[in-house]
Design an enzyme around this catalytic site. Structure first.
Site, short mmCIF file in Angstrom:
data_model
loop_
_atom_site.label_atom_id
_atom_site.label_comp_id
_atom_site.label_asym_id
_atom_site.label_seq_id
_atom_site.Cartn_x
_atom_site.Cartn_y
_atom_site.Cartn_z
N ILE A 1 0.85 -1.19 0.00
CA ILE A 1 0.00 0.00 0.00
C ILE A 1 0.89 1.25 0.00
O ILE A 1 1.01 1.95 1.02
CB ILE A 1 -0.95 0.02 1.22
CG1 ILE A 1 -1.76 -1.28 1.29
CG2 ILE A 1 -1.89 1.21 1.14
CD1 ILE A 1 -2.63 -1.41 2.54
N PRO A 2 1.54 1.55 -1.13
CA PRO A 2 2.33 2.78 -1.19
C PRO A 2 1.39 3.98 -1.04
O PRO A 2 0.31 4.00 -1.60
CB PRO A 2 2.97 2.75 -2.57
CG PRO A 2 2.60 1.46 -3.19
CD PRO A 2 1.56 0.81 -2.37
N HIS A 3 1.83 4.96 -0.26
CA HIS A 3 0.97 6.11 -0.04
C HIS A 3 1.80 7.36 0.20
O HIS A 3 2.95 7.29 0.62
CB HIS A 3 0.01 5.87 1.12
CG HIS A 3 0.67 5.43 2.38
ND1 HIS A 3 1.09 4.13 2.57
CD2 HIS A 3 0.98 6.09 3.50
CE1 HIS A 3 1.64 4.01 3.77
NE2 HIS A 3 1.59 5.18 4.36
N ALA A 4 1.18 8.49 -0.12
CA ALA A 4 1.84 9.78 0.03
C ALA A 4 0.79 10.83 0.37
O ALA A 4 -0.41 10.60 0.19
CB ALA A 4 2.56 10.16 -1.25
#
Length: 151
Positions: A63-66
């Site tokens: 779950i890559p997130h920014a």
């Protein structure tokens, strides 16, 4: 807000062929970015976050997130060949749900992450995503509320 509410059909895809973690982050950044310049900024934010700690949560999911942008937005990639994301269980990743949430909405960010963890804790849901024949079938699953109906 259910995590799937942040998706749109044009941000759900299958990534074919071998890839690296960096290539996966670039691919989801292109889906999350408003334009090529914005996609470059999103990719940099995703790489910075990934450098702090892997977003691989186990069971072949990352779950890559920014933080950034005006509204929460998400993208989903199924990888045809799993990629090492240094997940806690050591399994390579083939399901990637990426998101970007405005920096001034940390509570939304945490709620969405909690919903994602719940979604991907469901082994049957993960298997339906892996068994989907193509991107169109993935779109039907993710946008049609398949997880909620099967629960």
């Amino acid at each position: 807000m259910p995590c799937t509410d942040l998706l749109a059909a044009d941000r759900i895809a299958v990534l074919s062929g071998p890839a690296s973690r960096a290539a996966v982050l670039d691919a989801v950044a292109r889906l999350l970015g408003a334009d090529p310049f914005d996609a470059g900024r999103v990719a940099a934010m995703l790489r910075e976050r990934e450098a702090q700690c892997s977003t691989g949560i186990g069971h072949g999911v990352a779950i890559p997130h920014a933080r950034g942008g005006d509204a929460p937005v998400a993208a989903f990639l199924r990888l045809s060949q799993p990629v090492d994301f240094a997940a806690c269980d050591g399994e390579p990743v083939d399901l990637v749900f990426a998101m970007r949430v405005p920096g001034d909405r940390p509570q939304d960010h945490l709620l969405i992450l909690a919903d994602l963890a719940d979604c991907f804790a469901d082994a049957a849901f993960r298997e339906r995503l892996r068994a989907a024949a193509d991107a169109e079938a993935l779109r039907a699953l993710l946008l049609g509320g398949a997880r909620r109906r099967a629960a």
